[in-house]
Design an enzyme around this catalytic site. Structure first.
Site, short mmCIF file in Angstrom:
data_model
loop_
_atom_site.label_atom_id
_atom_site.label_comp_id
_atom_site.label_asym_id
_atom_site.label_seq_id
_atom_site.Cartn_x
_atom_site.Cartn_y
_atom_site.Cartn_z
N ASP A 68 95.87 32.82 41.58
CA ASP A 68 95.31 34.16 41.79
C ASP A 68 94.88 34.36 43.24
O ASP A 68 94.84 33.41 44.03
CB ASP A 68 94.13 34.42 40.83
CG ASP A 68 93.18 33.24 40.70
OD1 ASP A 68 93.16 32.39 41.61
OD2 ASP A 68 92.47 33.17 39.68
N ASN A 137 83.13 32.45 31.03
CA ASN A 137 83.52 33.37 29.96
C ASN A 137 84.87 32.99 29.35
O ASN A 137 85.46 33.77 28.60
CB ASN A 137 83.55 34.81 30.48
CG ASN A 137 84.58 35.01 31.60
OD1 ASN A 137 85.28 34.07 31.97
ND2 ASN A 137 84.66 36.22 32.12
N HIS A 139 87.69 32.47 31.01
CA HIS A 139 88.90 32.97 31.69
C HIS A 139 89.74 31.83 32.25
O HIS A 139 89.21 30.76 32.59
CB HIS A 139 88.56 34.03 32.76
CG HIS A 139 87.95 33.53 34.03
ND1 HIS A 139 87.12 34.31 34.81
CD2 HIS A 139 88.02 32.34 34.69
CE1 HIS A 139 86.74 33.64 35.87
NE2 HIS A 139 87.27 32.44 35.83
N GLU A 144 90.53 37.84 32.29
CA GLU A 144 89.20 37.98 31.70
C GLU A 144 89.31 38.35 30.22
O GLU A 144 90.31 38.93 29.79
CB GLU A 144 88.46 39.12 32.43
CG GLU A 144 88.35 38.94 33.95
CD GLU A 144 87.23 37.98 34.38
OE1 GLU A 144 87.03 36.95 33.70
OE2 GLU A 144 86.58 38.26 35.38
C1 F6R Z 1 90.36 30.27 40.62
C2 F6R Z 1 90.56 30.57 39.20
C3 F6R Z 1 89.42 30.55 38.24
C4 F6R Z 1 88.55 29.29 38.36
C5 F6R Z 1 87.36 29.38 37.41
C6 F6R Z 1 86.43 28.21 37.57
O1 F6R Z 1 91.58 30.25 41.30
O2 F6R Z 1 91.64 30.87 38.81
O3 F6R Z 1 89.90 30.66 36.92
O4 F6R Z 1 89.32 28.17 38.09
O5 F6R Z 1 86.66 30.57 37.64
O6 F6R Z 1 85.84 28.26 38.84
P1 F6R Z 1 84.85 27.13 39.32
O7 F6R Z 1 85.65 25.88 39.42
O8 F6R Z 1 84.37 27.60 40.68
O9 F6R Z 1 83.78 27.03 38.32
#
Ligand code: F6R
Length: 242
Positions: A68, A137, A139, A144
């Protein structure tokens, strides 16, 4: 079914994730790797950079597709995921920039850019190994809840929960984007293999729902239970709700 691997510490879990990826790279030097950003991934990249410096891993043919990117941040902005990947992984391993793919979140037509990116993944032969973190959450990427399980790479609005969780990535002089381009759930599920990594007590509930709860769009990561080849590497804190 998700193949669960639990490690007592975060360091052990993230080192194991790095070595798992490097083992796949050894059997396929031109591996197509889906890459995630975020705090969970930082020590994984650090382990791989250390292996590169020690001369025990060869990343010269690796190809990477970011899962992303924030809309409206140029790749030169340190808060962009492209810049983050550069700082933590691409620059230290000296990877050919032509091997690093990221959605162009500055594109005039973001919907067309999302479709182009999805096609570029297909053109590269598809993703061999998809690295994923998980949001509190549930994701994956920036899909989301409630997630569209049939969705391809697309433009998304981030939820208040995700904006709050990620605000630490932004310094005062950078306006936090509220939109992103993300690989869709179906794009992620097309990967031949998936590695989900979660560390810390903050992920306890999301991991319990994703790995042991019902498969439901309200927990996007729960779809991973239906993938044919998926491993979750967890530290004890993240695994403690299982
Ligand atoms: C980031 C992404 C998100 C993160 C997730 C966990 O490229 O795709 O899905 O992997 O939000 O983020 P952290 O590791 O910062 O808790």
């Amino acid at each position: 079914m998700i193949d669960l691997r639990r490690f007592s510490t975060t360091d052990d879990a993230t080192a194991a994730a790095a070595w798992f990826i490097m083992a796949r790279l050894q059997t396929k030097p031109d591996l197509v790797l889906g890459v995630a950003t975020g705090a969970t991934m930082v020590p994984i990249y650090a382990n791989m950079v250390a292996a590169h410096r020690a001369g025990v891993a060869d990343f010269s043919q690796l190809r990477c597709f970011s899962v992303d990117e924030y809309v409206g941040l140029p790749a030169t902005n340190p808060a962009s995921f492209r810049a983050t990947m550069g700082a933590h992984f691409y620059d230290p391993i000296g990877i050919d920039p032509a091997h690093c793919f990221v959605p162009d979140a500055m594109a005039a037509n973001l919907v067309a850019e999302a479709a182009r990116y999805d096609a570029a993944i297909t053109d590269a032969g598809g993703i061999d190994l998809m690295m994923l973190g998980i949001g509190i959450n549930g994701h994956i990427g920036f899909n989301e809840p409630p997630a569209d399980f049939a969705g391809r790479t697309c433009l998304v609005e981030l939820t208040a929960e995700t904006l709050n969780a990620n605000k630490r990535q932004f310094t005062d002089d950078v306006v936090q984007p509220t939109r992103a381009i993300t690989m869709g759930v179906a794009t992620i599920m097309d990967a031949r293999e998936i590695l989900l990594v979660a560390t810390g007590a903050g992920k306890r509930q999301a991991i319990a729902r994703a790995c042991a709860g019902p498969v439901t769009p309200t927990c996007p990561a729960s779809i991973l239970q239906t993938h044919r080849r998926v491993m979750a590497i967890l530290d004890e804190a993240a695994a403690s709700g299982l």
